[in-house]
Design a protein around this motif. Structure first.
Motif, PDB file in Angstrom:
ATOM      1  N   GLY A 119     -10.601  -4.223  65.415  1.00  0.00           N
ATOM      2  CA  GLY A 119     -12.014  -4.726  65.680  1.00  0.00           C
ATOM      3  C   GLY A 119     -12.999  -3.672  64.984  1.00  0.00           C
ATOM      4  O   GLY A 119     -13.889  -4.244  64.398  1.00  0.00           O
ATOM      5  N   PHE A 120     -12.808  -2.496  65.086  1.00  0.00           N
ATOM      6  CA  PHE A 120     -13.497  -1.304  64.523  1.00  0.00           C
ATOM      7  C   PHE A 120     -13.393  -1.498  62.972  1.00  0.00           C
ATOM      8  O   PHE A 120     -14.222  -1.102  62.159  1.00  0.00           O
ATOM      9  N   MET A 121     -12.306  -1.534  62.631  1.00  0.00           N
ATOM     10  CA  MET A 121     -11.771  -2.029  61.076  1.00  0.00           C
ATOM     11  C   MET A 121     -12.759  -3.073  60.499  1.00  0.00           C
ATOM     12  O   MET A 121     -13.177  -3.010  59.498  1.00  0.00           O
ATOM     13  N   VAL A 122     -12.650  -4.237  61.120  1.00  0.00           N
ATOM     14  CA  VAL A 122     -13.308  -5.364  60.553  1.00  0.00           C
ATOM     15  C   VAL A 122     -14.814  -5.037  60.416  1.00  0.00           C
ATOM     16  O   VAL A 122     -15.523  -5.520  59.489  1.00  0.00           O
ATOM     17  N   GLN A 123     -15.392  -4.334  61.354  1.00  0.00           N
ATOM     18  CA  GLN A 123     -16.669  -3.723  61.158  1.00  0.00           C
ATOM     19  C   GLN A 123     -17.042  -2.915  59.955  1.00  0.00           C
ATOM     20  O   GLN A 123     -17.959  -2.955  59.335  1.00  0.00           O
ATOM     21  N   ARG A 124     -16.142  -1.866  59.650  1.00  0.00           N
ATOM     22  CA  ARG A 124     -16.275  -0.995  58.476  1.00  0.00           C
ATOM     23  C   ARG A 124     -16.077  -1.883  57.234  1.00  0.00           C
ATOM     24  O   ARG A 124     -16.547  -1.848  56.165  1.00  0.00           O
ATOM     25  N   LEU A 125     -15.115  -2.990  57.259  1.00  0.00           N
ATOM     26  CA  LEU A 125     -15.344  -3.790  56.135  1.00  0.00           C
ATOM     27  C   LEU A 125     -16.475  -4.513  55.871  1.00  0.00           C
ATOM     28  O   LEU A 125     -16.881  -4.592  54.616  1.00  0.00           O
ATOM     29  N   ALA A 126     -17.133  -5.086  56.941  1.00  0.00           N
ATOM     30  CA  ALA A 126     -18.425  -5.633  56.820  1.00  0.00           C
ATOM     31  C   ALA A 126     -19.374  -4.769  56.359  1.00  0.00           C
ATOM     32  O   ALA A 126     -20.441  -5.144  55.665  1.00  0.00           O
TER      33      ALA A 126
END
Length: 309
Positions: free
Chosen positions: A145-152
């Protein structure tokens, strides 16, 4: 007893066959490292159509191959039903480099280029399949979940929307300004014992794993970036399962100039570090309750569909 055992075996084999029938392990190279992902393509796939892509990211300590079973193969079923490509990427050494939250995870300590991994991964998908690059989505739990925010944040031109389960924003992530709006869905439990809903240190087995801001502050960040200041909906979802000791409160904000740009919060009252509708992967004493009023996979896919009209 024989009939019961036979029924259980048949259910297991049916589930296993369905989950593996169209799932294939794919390999790519990123910065000299061999990386891989699990790919699910619907049976009726046709080269004449362009298909949305949904990335499903595991949490810290997890593996891509376990995510279909963890989510009860629901994303695979939805992909088969509605026609999208489900992708389960593998983090490096069972983790994601989601930023500078801490250096305890190997991927963060070695500064693995996980954003670059997704660049290569999407290009690899595009070379092999007919994908719709205007409908690329990502969801993940915890470290995922933290990673998908970094992607966004860093690839806002690539991802149409993201969904975060059991993760807030880390403090370092709030220093990044995305170039484009990205619709966001949060599904977090107020009684999460690992990632505190109201902010503070992430704690895993009594070990501090960096600071996060509250879910409310995380929401405010995305509302600001997306221009989502108009309250579009607020409601209590039906408490269809009273035995899970959880309820879900839904709030939706939208951009008045483009209602397809949204920020949504599904606040799981008394929910834990868990994926709604999924398995109780660890005892409640360690991770808290699993909400069974909603299915996280269904909610996420409906959200992705709603913002891609």
């Amino acid at each position: 007893m024989y009939k019961i055992l036979l029924s259980i075996t048949l259910v297991f084999l049916t589930e296993l066959t369905f989950s593996q029938r169209w799932t294939e392990t794919m390999h790519v190279e990123v910065d000299g490292l061999e990386r891989n992902y699990e790919l699910f393509v619907p049976e009726n796939y046709s080269e004449g159509n362009d298909y949305p892509v949904v990335f499903v990211l595991h949490g810290g300590g997890g593996k891509a191959g376990r995510m279909p079973r963890f989510t009860k193969y629901r994303f695979n079923e939805l992909a088969e039903r509605d026609g999208f490509i489900a992708v389960y990427p593998n983090g490096y050494k069972k983790g994601w480099n989601d930023g500078d939250r801490d250096t305890l995870a190997v991927a963060r300590r070695l500064n693995i280029d996980d954003v670059g991994f997704f660049d290569v991964l999407i290009d690899d998908l595009d070379a092999k399949l007919s994908i719709d690059r205007d409908r690329v989505f990502a969801c993940g739990i915890s470290n995922g979940g933290f990673m998908v925010q970094r992607l966004a944040l860093e690839r806002s031109e690539v991802f149409k929307a993201i969904a975060i389960v059991a993760a807030n924003m880390s403090e370092d992530q709030q220093q990044i300004v995305p170039e484009n709006p990205v619709s966001v869905l949060f599904i977090c439990g107020t009684a999460d014992p690992l990632v505190p809903y109201n902010g503070g240190p992430v704690t895993v087995l009594k070990q501090k794993r960096g600071e996060v801001v509250s879910v409310d502050k995380s929401l405010n960040f995305w509302k600001q970036q997306n221009g989502c200041f108009e309250l579009a909906e607020e409601s209590e979802l039906p408490d269809t399962n009273t035995s899970d000791d959880c309820k879900v409160h839904k709030t939706v904000w939208k951009n008045p100039d483009d209602p397809n740009i949204r920020v949504v919060n599904l606040r799981v009252e008394n929910g834990g570090h868990t994926w709604p509708g999924a398995r109780q992967y660890l005892p409640e004493t360690l991770i808290g309750n699993v909400n069974q009023d909603i299915d996280g996979c269904d909610v996420i896919w409906e959200f992705f569909k709603s913002v891609s009209l």
